[in-house]
Design an enzyme around this catalytic site. Structure first.
Site, PDB file in Angstrom:
ATOM      1  N   ASP A   1       9.166   3.234  -7.538  1.00  0.00           N
ATOM      2  CA  ASP A   1       7.956   2.973  -6.777  1.00  0.00           C
ATOM      3  C   ASP A   1       8.006   3.826  -5.516  1.00  0.00           C
ATOM      4  O   ASP A   1       8.835   4.734  -5.408  1.00  0.00           O
ATOM      5  CB  ASP A   1       7.769   1.482  -6.486  1.00  0.00           C
ATOM      6  CG  ASP A   1       8.802   0.916  -5.505  1.00  0.00           C
ATOM      7  OD1 ASP A   1       9.639   1.681  -4.989  1.00  0.00           O
ATOM      8  OD2 ASP A   1       8.758  -0.306  -5.267  1.00  0.00           O
TER       9      ASP A   1
ATOM     10  N   ARG B   1       2.287  -9.461  -2.380  1.00  0.00           N
ATOM     11  CA  ARG B   1       2.743  -8.569  -1.306  1.00  0.00           C
ATOM     12  C   ARG B   1       1.580  -7.686  -0.850  1.00  0.00           C
ATOM     13  O   ARG B   1       1.158  -6.789  -1.573  1.00  0.00           O
ATOM     14  CB  ARG B   1       3.914  -7.696  -1.770  1.00  0.00           C
ATOM     15  CG  ARG B   1       4.365  -6.714  -0.684  1.00  0.00           C
ATOM     16  CD  ARG B   1       5.749  -6.126  -0.926  1.00  0.00           C
ATOM     17  NE  ARG B   1       5.811  -5.221  -2.048  1.00  0.00           N
ATOM     18  CZ  ARG B   1       6.870  -4.450  -2.335  1.00  0.00           C
ATOM     19  NH1 ARG B   1       7.945  -4.507  -1.567  1.00  0.00           N
ATOM     20  NH2 ARG B   1       6.873  -3.666  -3.386  1.00  0.00           N
TER      21      ARG B   1
END
Length: 530
Positions: free
Chosen positions: A442, A162
């Site tokens: 996160d 990603r």
């Protein structure tokens, strides 16, 4: 390094010279030259779109896109190693964590250079070094604290990467005085160095694409892929991607996104935490679209359930995989009862996903792979459920926009403050994924905390206990949390851990007159851009 128009300011960590070769940088420069202006135009259109939302316009499905009116098209073929994705594990592209993830028993590992990686210059380059070694299956690690060695097992997860979203710059690579997009750096270096090695190993260059808001942004990625395939001498469609449907506008464009990337895409993923963040951000000035405490916004509330079912239906209609969202729970050491409660929540979440028709799911910790795998093995004996069309699902604009009911409490305020400070302190210390309150946090979850506090204050939301959320209430919550952290950690650990800086920045952003688009963008400029 200077090469006429290019200035490379990355630090000289061991192995960096291999990654930052003249040939690799020339490719990244070509991406910047060819696509940088389009990227900037799309970001400007995001701002204009948000201004319309602020003025009262509501997100809606596109009405004039060819991908919606043609019932016949399907995505291109899915590679054999991506046909069964029943459990995927995610984590930052850090060496030890990558090896553990590859060996976890998950089908796919998403190495994250976005929300789970703190984008210090060193971390960005080390991530690319780690990906280089992983693509060649030579990655290994010796823990300096324990002397324990880590290496890949015989059977490892399929690698997906990603890159950063379109909105993030990379301050350490500058061309003609302009920063290169972080996405071009992350994607470009990995594709240039590792695409052929991955193909030779029987896999391919596979990516997760974050935070798309519109099908035009997907078209840009499609053109980047085609350009890259030609540059590297790869057959068209070799690069494969899964798009995270993790913005509210992006949910309305999900089918159009599939269409634009139809030669390269293999699926969509329900990025639930960023989706909640985007829901709040999109409605930031709307007092009629205020969500309850973060903990009450689960995947079973109506607007989140509609979102997940919509993604499944759209994917299966076009032959793509629908991957479920992240189980943020992690093992609770030393407390068997709490640990079993966490595992039970994961199990129930995955049973809902498999039962609805998802073709796989995400976990954040290796210990949760067997939990999720047992559920999907039991409820999805075939490699996927793409043939399950879900024609019974009909999702309207109102289904995706109507907020859920739930408590709005002082405990919710305090939790938002605590998570925001705790995550940002870790991020400033170079760690992009951090366990807090037995959940893996996160950037997305920190963004929920930030934007919810801002919206509650900006709209004058009243808590269930009667208080109005205003600047004074938020300041008091920050003061209480900072003092609690200082007492719990001690002065030295509080200072070394960047908690003071984290609290100051989080408070500033929550109390600002206008909501910043991304916490990480502001923090990057303050702390990592030099």
């Amino acid at each position: 390094m200077r090469d006429g128009r290019m200035e490379c300011r990355f630090p000289s960590v061991p192995g960096a010279e291999r990654i930052l070769s003249d040939e690799a940088l020339a490719f990244v420069a070509a991406l910047h030259s060819r696509f940088g202006e389009r990227r900037r135009a799309l970001l400007a259109e995001r701002d204009r779109r948000q201004a319309r939302f602020d003025a009262g316009e509501r997100p809606d499905f596109p009405t004039d896109h060819p991908g919606l009116s043609d019932p016949e098209w399907r995505i291109a073929s899915v590679p054999d190693d991506l046909k069964d994705r029943r459990v995927e594990i995610t984590g930052p592209a850090e060496r030890k964590m990558m090896i553990n993830a590859f060996n976890s028993g998950a089908r796919v590992f998403m190495a994250d250079i976005e929300d789970a990686l703190s984008p210090t210059a060193e971390n960005i380059i080390r991530a690319q070094i780690n990906l280089y070694d992983a693509a060649r299956r030579t990655i290994s690690y010796r823990d300096p604290a324990t002397g324990k060695d880590y290496a890949l097992g015989d059977k490892i997860a399929v690698l997906k990467v990603r890159p950063r979203g379109w909105h993030l710059d990379e301050a350490h690579l500058v061309i003609d005085g302009e920063r290169v997009a972080g996405a071009f750096v992350d994607f470009g270096l990995h594709a240039f160095h590792n695409a052929q090695a991955l193909i030779d190993a029987g896999s391919g260059p596979y990516f997760y694409l974050p935070k798309l808001q519109h099908h035009e942004e997907a078209r840009l990625w499609a053109d980047v892929f085609a350009f890259t395939e030609e540059w590297l001498g790869l057959a068209p469609g070799t690069i494969k991607a899964t798009v995270l449907i993790e913005t509210l506008p992006g949910a309305f464009h999900a089918e159009a996104i599939l269409y634009e990337l139809r030669q390269n895409i293999v699926g969509l993923n329900c990025g639930r935490w960023d989706y909640i963040f985007s829901y709040i951000k999109t409605h930031r000035k709307d007092p009629g679209a205020v969500l309850p405490d973060r903990a009450a916004v689960t995947m079973t509330v109506p607007f989140m359930r509609a979102y997940a079912l919509h993604v499944i239906k759209v994917c299966h209609r076009r032959g793509a995989h629908a991957i479920g969202g992240m189980a943020a729970q992690i093992p609770v050491k030393g407390d068997p009862a709490a640990n079993e409660e966490a595992f039970a929540k994961v199990r129930a979440d995955k049973e809902r996903e498999a039962g609805d028709g998802h073709d796989g799911t995400w976990v954040a910790h290796p210990a949760l792979v067997p939990v999720a795998k047992e559920v999907f093995d039991r409820l999805m004996p075939a490699p996927n459920q793409v043939d399950r069309q879900r024609e019974d699902v009909v999702v309207t604009q109102a289904d995706l926009l109507t907020p859920c009911d739930g408590p709005k409490t002082m405990a919710g305020v305090r939790m938002n403050v605590n998570v925001g400070i705790g995550y940002l302190a870790a991020w400033l210390s170079g760690r992009g994924a951090v366990p807090l309150h037995n959940l893996m946090e996160d950037a997305a979850t920190a963004e929920i905390s930030r934007t919810q506090l801002w919206q509650w204050r900006a709209t004058g939301t009243r808590l269930d206990s009667g208080e109005t959320v205003d600047a004074a209430l938020i300041d008091a919550a920050f003061h209480a949390e900072v003092e609690a952290l200082r007492e719990a950690l001690g002065e030295e650990a509080f200072a070394v851990g960047h908690y003071g800086a984290a609290a100051d920045l989080m408070r500033e952003l929550v109390q600002a007159d206008e909501l910043a688009d991304f916490l990480t963008s502001v923090a990057y400029e303050r702390h990592f851009a030099d």
